[in-house]
Design a protein around this motif. Sequence first.
Motif, PDB file in Angstrom:
ATOM      1  N   GLU A 191      21.970  10.595 -21.276  1.00  0.00           N
ATOM      2  CA  GLU A 191      21.206   9.968 -20.195  1.00  0.00           C
ATOM      3  C   GLU A 191      21.229  10.895 -18.984  1.00  0.00           C
ATOM      4  O   GLU A 191      22.276  11.425 -18.609  1.00  0.00           O
ATOM      5  N   GLU A 192      20.066  11.047 -18.344  1.00  0.00           N
ATOM      6  CA  GLU A 192      19.975  11.941 -17.197  1.00  0.00           C
ATOM      7  C   GLU A 192      20.362  11.236 -15.909  1.00  0.00           C
ATOM      8  O   GLU A 192      20.131  10.036 -15.745  1.00  0.00           O
ATOM      9  N   ALA A 193      20.933  11.991 -14.982  1.00  0.00           N
ATOM     10  CA  ALA A 193      21.170  11.495 -13.623  1.00  0.00           C
ATOM     11  C   ALA A 193      21.101  12.674 -12.668  1.00  0.00           C
ATOM     12  O   ALA A 193      21.182  13.835 -13.086  1.00  0.00           O
ATOM     13  N   LYS A 235      23.813   3.815 -12.725  1.00  0.00           N
ATOM     14  CA  LYS A 235      24.887   3.132 -13.437  1.00  0.00           C
ATOM     15  C   LYS A 235      25.702   4.096 -14.309  1.00  0.00           C
ATOM     16  O   LYS A 235      26.921   3.963 -14.443  1.00  0.00           O
ATOM     17  N   VAL A 236      25.014   5.088 -14.874  1.00  0.00           N
ATOM     18  CA  VAL A 236      25.692   6.017 -15.803  1.00  0.00           C
ATOM     19  C   VAL A 236      26.731   6.890 -15.079  1.00  0.00           C
ATOM     20  O   VAL A 236      27.661   7.392 -15.697  1.00  0.00           O
ATOM     21  N   VAL A 237      26.562   7.045 -13.754  1.00  0.00           N
ATOM     22  CA  VAL A 237      27.522   7.858 -12.996  1.00  0.00           C
ATOM     23  C   VAL A 237      28.656   6.943 -12.513  1.00  0.00           C
ATOM     24  O   VAL A 237      28.684   6.480 -11.381  1.00  0.00           O
ATOM     25  N   LEU A 272      21.708  16.391 -14.363  1.00  0.00           N
ATOM     26  CA  LEU A 272      22.744  16.267 -15.384  1.00  0.00           C
ATOM     27  C   LEU A 272      22.252  15.541 -16.616  1.00  0.00           C
ATOM     28  O   LEU A 272      21.371  14.675 -16.539  1.00  0.00           O
ATOM     29  N   MET A 273      22.837  15.896 -17.757  1.00  0.00           N
ATOM     30  CA  MET A 273      22.712  15.089 -18.972  1.00  0.00           C
ATOM     31  C   MET A 273      24.112  14.582 -19.260  1.00  0.00           C
ATOM     32  O   MET A 273      25.053  15.386 -19.358  1.00  0.00           O
ATOM     33  N   ILE A 274      24.243  13.245 -19.363  1.00  0.00           N
ATOM     34  CA  ILE A 274      25.570  12.656 -19.537  1.00  0.00           C
ATOM     35  C   ILE A 274      25.634  11.979 -20.902  1.00  0.00           C
ATOM     36  O   ILE A 274      24.781  11.150 -21.231  1.00  0.00           O
ATOM     37  N   ASP A 276      28.570  10.203 -23.534  1.00  0.00           N
ATOM     38  CA  ASP A 276      29.957   9.752 -23.707  1.00  0.00           C
ATOM     39  C   ASP A 276      30.825  10.126 -22.509  1.00  0.00           C
ATOM     40  O   ASP A 276      31.954  10.584 -22.663  1.00  0.00           O
ATOM     41  N   GLY A 277      30.255   9.981 -21.317  1.00  0.00           N
ATOM     42  CA  GLY A 277      31.027  10.248 -20.098  1.00  0.00           C
ATOM     43  C   GLY A 277      31.187  11.718 -19.759  1.00  0.00           C
ATOM     44  O   GLY A 277      31.829  12.068 -18.777  1.00  0.00           O
ATOM     45  N   GLU A 278      30.586  12.606 -20.563  1.00  0.00           N
ATOM     46  CA  GLU A 278      30.713  14.048 -20.336  1.00  0.00           C
ATOM     47  C   GLU A 278      29.428  14.593 -19.713  1.00  0.00           C
ATOM     48  O   GLU A 278      28.374  14.548 -20.356  1.00  0.00           O
ATOM     49  N   PRO A 279      29.494  15.099 -18.480  1.00  0.00           N
ATOM     50  CA  PRO A 279      28.291  15.631 -17.843  1.00  0.00           C
ATOM     51  C   PRO A 279      28.036  17.100 -18.186  1.00  0.00           C
ATOM     52  O   PRO A 279      28.978  17.902 -18.219  1.00  0.00           O
ATOM     53  N   ARG A 280      26.792  17.430 -18.450  1.00  0.00           N
ATOM     54  CA  ARG A 280      26.403  18.836 -18.592  1.00  0.00           C
ATOM     55  C   ARG A 280      25.180  19.109 -17.719  1.00  0.00           C
ATOM     56  O   ARG A 280      24.364  18.212 -17.480  1.00  0.00           O
ATOM     57  N   VAL A 281      25.048  20.337 -17.269  1.00  0.00           N
ATOM     58  CA  VAL A 281      23.986  20.696 -16.330  1.00  0.00           C
ATOM     59  C   VAL A 281      22.696  21.011 -17.075  1.00  0.00           C
ATOM     60  O   VAL A 281      22.689  21.819 -18.004  1.00  0.00           O
ATOM     61  N   LEU A 282      21.596  20.380 -16.650  1.00  0.00           N
ATOM     62  CA  LEU A 282      20.262  20.742 -17.149  1.00  0.00           C
ATOM     63  C   LEU A 282      19.634  21.784 -16.235  1.00  0.00           C
ATOM     64  O   LEU A 282      18.917  22.676 -16.682  1.00  0.00           O
ATOM     65  N   GLU A 283      19.850  21.595 -14.938  1.00  0.00           N
ATOM     66  CA  GLU A 283      19.249  22.510 -13.966  1.00  0.00           C
ATOM     67  C   GLU A 283      19.935  22.291 -12.634  1.00  0.00           C
ATOM     68  O   GLU A 283      20.561  21.253 -12.400  1.00  0.00           O
ATOM     69  N   PHE A 284      19.794  23.282 -11.755  1.00  0.00           N
ATOM     70  CA  PHE A 284      20.179  23.099 -10.358  1.00  0.00           C
ATOM     71  C   PHE A 284      18.933  23.125  -9.500  1.00  0.00           C
ATOM     72  O   PHE A 284      17.994  23.869  -9.775  1.00  0.00           O
ATOM     73  N   ASN A 285      18.949  22.333  -8.442  1.00  0.00           N
ATOM     74  CA  ASN A 285      17.966  22.484  -7.384  1.00  0.00           C
ATOM     75  C   ASN A 285      18.724  22.797  -6.110  1.00  0.00           C
ATOM     76  O   ASN A 285      19.848  22.335  -5.920  1.00  0.00           O
ATOM     77  N   ALA A 286      18.079  23.565  -5.241  1.00  0.00           N
ATOM     78  CA  ALA A 286      18.752  24.031  -4.028  1.00  0.00           C
ATOM     79  C   ALA A 286      18.279  23.228  -2.818  1.00  0.00           C
ATOM     80  O   ALA A 286      18.167  23.753  -1.719  1.00  0.00           O
ATOM     81  N   ARG A 287      18.009  21.943  -3.038  1.00  0.00           N
ATOM     82  CA  ARG A 287      17.352  21.086  -2.030  1.00  0.00           C
ATOM     83  C   ARG A 287      17.596  19.634  -2.412  1.00  0.00           C
ATOM     84  O   ARG A 287      18.132  19.352  -3.483  1.00  0.00           O
ATOM     85  N   PHE A 288      17.195  18.733  -1.546  1.00  0.00           N
ATOM     86  CA  PHE A 288      17.267  17.314  -1.881  1.00  0.00           C
ATOM     87  C   PHE A 288      16.221  16.986  -2.952  1.00  0.00           C
ATOM     88  O   PHE A 288      15.167  17.631  -3.013  1.00  0.00           O
ATOM     89  N   GLY A 289      16.494  15.967  -3.757  1.00  0.00           N
ATOM     90  CA  GLY A 289      15.542  15.556  -4.787  1.00  0.00           C
ATOM     91  C   GLY A 289      14.406  14.736  -4.198  1.00  0.00           C
ATOM     92  O   GLY A 289      14.545  14.086  -3.170  1.00  0.00           O
ATOM     93  N   ASP A 290      13.291  14.783  -4.877  1.00  0.00           N
ATOM     94  CA  ASP A 290      12.133  13.974  -4.500  1.00  0.00           C
ATOM     95  C   ASP A 290      11.643  13.302  -5.776  1.00  0.00           C
ATOM     96  O   ASP A 290      11.198  14.002  -6.677  1.00  0.00           O
ATOM     97  N   PRO A 291      11.821  12.015  -5.978  1.00  0.00           N
ATOM     98  CA  PRO A 291      12.017  10.961  -4.975  1.00  0.00           C
ATOM     99  C   PRO A 291      13.445  10.460  -4.754  1.00  0.00           C
ATOM    100  O   PRO A 291      13.610   9.458  -4.053  1.00  0.00           O
ATOM    101  N   GLU A 292      14.487  11.103  -5.253  1.00  0.00           N
ATOM    102  CA  GLU A 292      15.834  10.544  -5.083  1.00  0.00           C
ATOM    103  C   GLU A 292      16.207  10.344  -3.617  1.00  0.00           C
ATOM    104  O   GLU A 292      16.978   9.436  -3.269  1.00  0.00           O
TER     105      GLU A 292
END
Length: 421
Positions: A191-193, A235-237, A272-274, A276-292
């Motif tokens: 699940e992504e977060a 919720k996943v985080v 992130l892709m999470i 079984d409680g284990e986070p892995r990185v899909l990508e980094f952004n160097a800014r705030f998210g839109d629409p987060e």
Amino acid sequence: MKVLVVGGGGREHALVWKIAGSPRVSKVWCAPGNPGISECAECVPIGSNDINSLLAFAKENRADLTVVGPEAPLAAGIVDSFKRAGLRVFGPTKEAASLESSKAFAKDFCKRYGIPCGASETFSDAAAAKAYAAGGSLPVVVKADGLAAGKGVIICKSVAEAEAAIDEMLVSRSMGDAGRRVVVEEFLEGEEASFIAVCDGNHVLPLASSQDHKAAFDGDRGPNTGGMGAVSPAKVVTGDVARAVMERIMLPVARGMVTEGMPFVGALYAGLMIKDGEPRVLEFNARFGDPETQPLMVRMKNDLVDVLEAAVTGTLDRVELEWDTRPAACVVMASGGYPGAYEKGKVIGGLADAAALADVVVFHAGTRRAGDEIVTDGGRVLGVTALGVDMKSAIGRAYEAVSKISWEGVHCRKDIGHRAV
Ligand code: AMP
Ligand code: GLY
């Protein structure tokens, strides 16, 4: 103090709305802004990539702080230019923004510092990329190295699809220079977060968790977009996941960037892709998210200016964030056809009725003023954001506001937040 915000989308509306509420702020400009932003700031007709004009404006008007929203000016070095001129600016340098502007850099960086992510290799030669893709399991993910406005990632279910994606990027150059190199990456399940933190180079201050919905249609079907809606918290985080993300990802990134001589100052966003409680990185952004950023700003209790200033002055260790315990949801209302072709200039009705609802903020993204009307002017048009006593009521409240707004061809997802309830 006087603050300049660079950008003109929903994220920037949320930032400006929050900054304008600060008792420390006497003036907010936004370049170029939009009609929603013009209700809480003075919009300045300078494009967000016109670094020279932005710098001249900030100098002439003595902006005390400039906050950069989008990735393109960061990758083009706006922060370096402002710093050289002795101006205070929130955002990473061009070099530090490589975490977002080059996926090859980000992947190599993760390998150097043992940060969990999918296995991958970077290629500029199509035959070598194809051989690597054919040798692994399916699906396989093909990514353009450079900035591609959310369109640079292709998930390939067959070797033939991967070969076509590689040819598109490396041979046909459909993405221009962004596709001069490709990353061929293992497909991750889970699940992504979104995990966003404010950084001052040495300290990492995590914001509340959030989650966006990238696919255009309900049930996460259809093409990927910039984001069709977002919620906070995700919720996943869980607390354990958040601690793992800080220990294994965010703090190692900050330390690694210091080691490489490019300390990261600004908003660091780990996609992130999470599992079984284990986070892995899909990508980094160097800014705030839109629409987060839209649900995050309606939940943040601190004065955002204090937080951004502490990031710029290296004193984030003295800041403690406080959040509204109520969850928030943001539903993006988009032009029909987005992320493909769509028409602009449709008259938007019901904005005032929606905004009159309690605990609702209608953030503008792609809008424009036309005489007395507000009309559509982009793919993502509005980010209708609401707080609620629980996630279900936040989502219900956001959709109640959405139901009051209309234009010809409007499209929104009906299932924003389904994973968070
Ligand atoms: P990115 O720009 O790298 O975040 O990719 C955009 C979207 O593509 C992500 O939000 C994911 O939905 C998907 N994606 C990217 N990389 C992977 C991967 N390695 N495995 C599965 N899905 C991915
Ligand atoms: N919502 C995804 C992003 O800001 O990149």
